[in-house]
Write a protein that holds these residues in place. Structure first.
Motif, PDB file in Angstrom:
ATOM      1  N   ASP A   1      35.893  38.619  36.213  1.00 38.45           N
ATOM      2  CA  ASP A   1      36.466  38.031  35.098  1.00 38.45           C
ATOM      3  C   ASP A   1      36.336  36.651  34.363  1.00 38.45           C
ATOM      4  OD1 ASP A   1      38.862  38.962  33.533  1.00 38.45           O
ATOM      5  OD2 ASP A   1      40.583  38.190  34.653  1.00 38.45           O
TER       6      ASP A   1
ATOM      7  N   LYS B   1      40.828  50.573  32.663  1.00 41.81           N
ATOM      8  CA  LYS B   1      41.318  49.674  32.823  1.00 41.81           C
ATOM      9  C   LYS B   1      42.901  49.989  32.322  1.00 41.81           C
ATOM     10  CE  LYS B   1      42.284  45.276  34.318  1.00 41.81           C
ATOM     11  NZ  LYS B   1      41.756  44.364  33.709  1.00 41.81           N
TER      12      LYS B   1
ATOM     13  N   HIS C   1      34.729  40.152  30.241  1.00 38.47           N
ATOM     14  CA  HIS C   1      35.298  40.219  28.899  1.00 38.47           C
ATOM     15  C   HIS C   1      34.527  39.777  27.997  1.00 38.47           C
ATOM     16  CE1 HIS C   1      38.985  41.607  30.992  1.00 38.47           C
ATOM     17  NE2 HIS C   1      39.360  40.254  31.514  1.00 38.47           N
TER      18      HIS C   1
ATOM     19  N   HIS D   1      33.817  42.971  36.994  1.00 37.80           N
ATOM     20  CA  HIS D   1      34.669  43.407  36.182  1.00 37.80           C
ATOM     21  C   HIS D   1      34.611  41.134  34.785  1.00 37.80           C
ATOM     22  CE1 HIS D   1      39.618  42.150  35.888  1.00 37.80           C
ATOM     23  NE2 HIS D   1      39.309  41.678  34.690  1.00 37.80           N
TER      24      HIS D   1
ATOM     25  N   HIS E   1      44.546  45.835  37.714  1.00 45.08           N
ATOM     26  CA  HIS E   1      45.620  44.687  38.274  1.00 45.08           C
ATOM     27  C   HIS E   1      45.601  44.457  39.846  1.00 45.08           C
ATOM     28  CE1 HIS E   1      44.070  41.805  34.660  1.00 45.08           C
ATOM     29  NE2 HIS E   1      43.545  42.822  35.031  1.00 45.08           N
TER      30      HIS E   1
HETATM   31 ZN   LIG Z   1      40.296  40.811  33.239  1.00 43.40          ZN
END
Ligand SMILES: [Zn+2]
Length: 381
Positions: free
Chosen positions: A282, A166, A65, A63, A196
């Motif tokens: 993340d 996602k 970005h 995870h 999430h």
């Molecule tokens: Zn994320």
């Protein structure tokens, strides 16, 4: 650049092969040729001394970005990838369907050394921004943003890199159902859905109990160890919904982020047997410097909570490979595999580790030394 090398004398830990011991790793033509004691390099083959270091399959961050320019959220893939010893990163739904062609430019960019796979948001328009623009404008909970057939077509078109969806489990008319989750279940087939725990601003999401009940075996809950997420009852025990979902085969992912991992929650869940399947960061622009830092730093936090090192490494190699159904290619040093290999140093001392709320003092930490990506050495930055 050379894609032949002998890594000499490291402690090789490969949970998929059940290896934990000092060995050499011989890489020929960018692939793992052999693991064993006292291997002899080919003529002219460079030898890298990794004695005293830990050698693992290339780390996988489930995870992150990593599509800079698509919103204001993303980091350069190599910044979170090979520069920190991570050979594969999986973008956590930064892009929806209609912008995936732009996302793909990063994935296919020959100057990017990190392997990128992706969870795609099933909405036509979704991208991650600091001000949650898709939520603020109520795009993320507008059913007109869904076009199931084109989302299905995009999954097929990009099947080489998209490993699942996602979903932001927003609700529309019915507060307990998410048409976006329903659409993802409709189109993903065997591929996992990542969701999430926690809420988004501006748009309603379905309650955690309904979300957990709606997920399938093999799906992934990220931010699983955040505070106040609805997976613990007032008695401090996991809710029946979490227990049932995990019993069915739901996977728990760390997804550290800025405010989405707490040692306090992890201690309670670990104590009751709810360990992560996968450790992920993340990582994005807003949490890199603190508290996340890197995947090895996040692994160190789980290690510091008492999870054995071999299991910590499995949670960032074999396990994420299996979760995204790429265990036939990734997550192990089996001979013949592309030589994605991570080299880590164990630093010892009184080491402060922060989850953003609490700082603990660990006795040791994993720090990246470098990695081989398809056999080519990249030093950690
Ligand atoms: Zn994320």
């Amino acid at each position: 650049m050379s894609n032949h090398v002998l890594l000499r004398g490291g402690r090789v830990i490969d949970p998929a092969l059940d290896i934990d011991g000092v060995a050499d790793v011989l890489v020929r033509d960018g692939r793992i040729a052999e693991i064993g004691p006292a291997l002899v390099p080919d003529d002219g083959m460079p030898v890298r001394d990794v004695s005293g270091l830990v050698v693992t399959p290339g780390l996988i961050d489930l995870h992150v970005h990593v599509y800079p320019g698509l919103g204001d959220f993303c980091l350069h893939p190599d910044r979170v990838g090979v520069q920190t010893g991570v050979t594969t990163v999986i973008d956590g739904g930064t892009s929806g369907v209609s912008t995936f062609g732009l996302a793909r430019r990063w994935i296919d960019d020959p100057d990017v050394q990190t392997r990128i796979l992706a969870f795609m948001d099933p909405n036509q328009i979704y991208f991650a921004t600091k001000d949650f623009i898709c939520h603020k404008l109520e795009i993320a909970n507008d059913p007109r943003n869904l076009d199931v057939e084109s989302a299905r077509a995009a999954l097929e078109e990009h099947a080489d890199v998209v490993i699942g969806c996602k979903v932001r489990a927003c609700s529309t008319d019915d507060p307990r159902r998410s048409p976006f989750l329903d659409a993802a279940k409709d189109i993903t087939g065997d591929m996992p859905i990542m969701v999430h725990l926690g809420r988004f601003p501006f748009t309603p999401t379905i309650p955690t109990s309904d979300l957990l009940a709606a997920l399938r075996p093999g799906d992934v809950v990220t931010h699983a160890y955040r505070g106040a997420s609805g997976v613990l009852g007032e008695d401090g025990k996991v809710t029946p919904e979490l227990r049932d979902a995990v019993d069915r085969g739901l996977r728990l992912d760390v997804g550290h982020s800025g405010t989405d991992f707490r040692f306090a929650t992890a201690r309670v869940l670990f104590e009751q047997g709810y360990l992560p399947t996968t450790i992920s960061t993340d990582l994005n622009v807003f949490n890199l410097d603190k508290p996340v830092v890197s995947l090895p730093e996040t692994m160190s936090k789980i290690w510091a909570l008492g999870v054995p090192l071999v299991d910590v490494i499995a949670m960032a190699t074999a396990n994420p490979a299996r979760v995204v159904r790429r265990d036939g290619e990734l997550g192990t040093l089996a001979s013949g595999r592309e030589a994605d290999v991570t080299v880590l140093r164990i630093e010892e001392g009184a080491i402060p580790l922060s989850d953003g709320f609490e700082t603990i003092v660990a006795e040791r930490r994993l720090a990246p030394v470098g990695c081989l990506r398809a056999g080519t050495w990249i030093a950690a930055a």
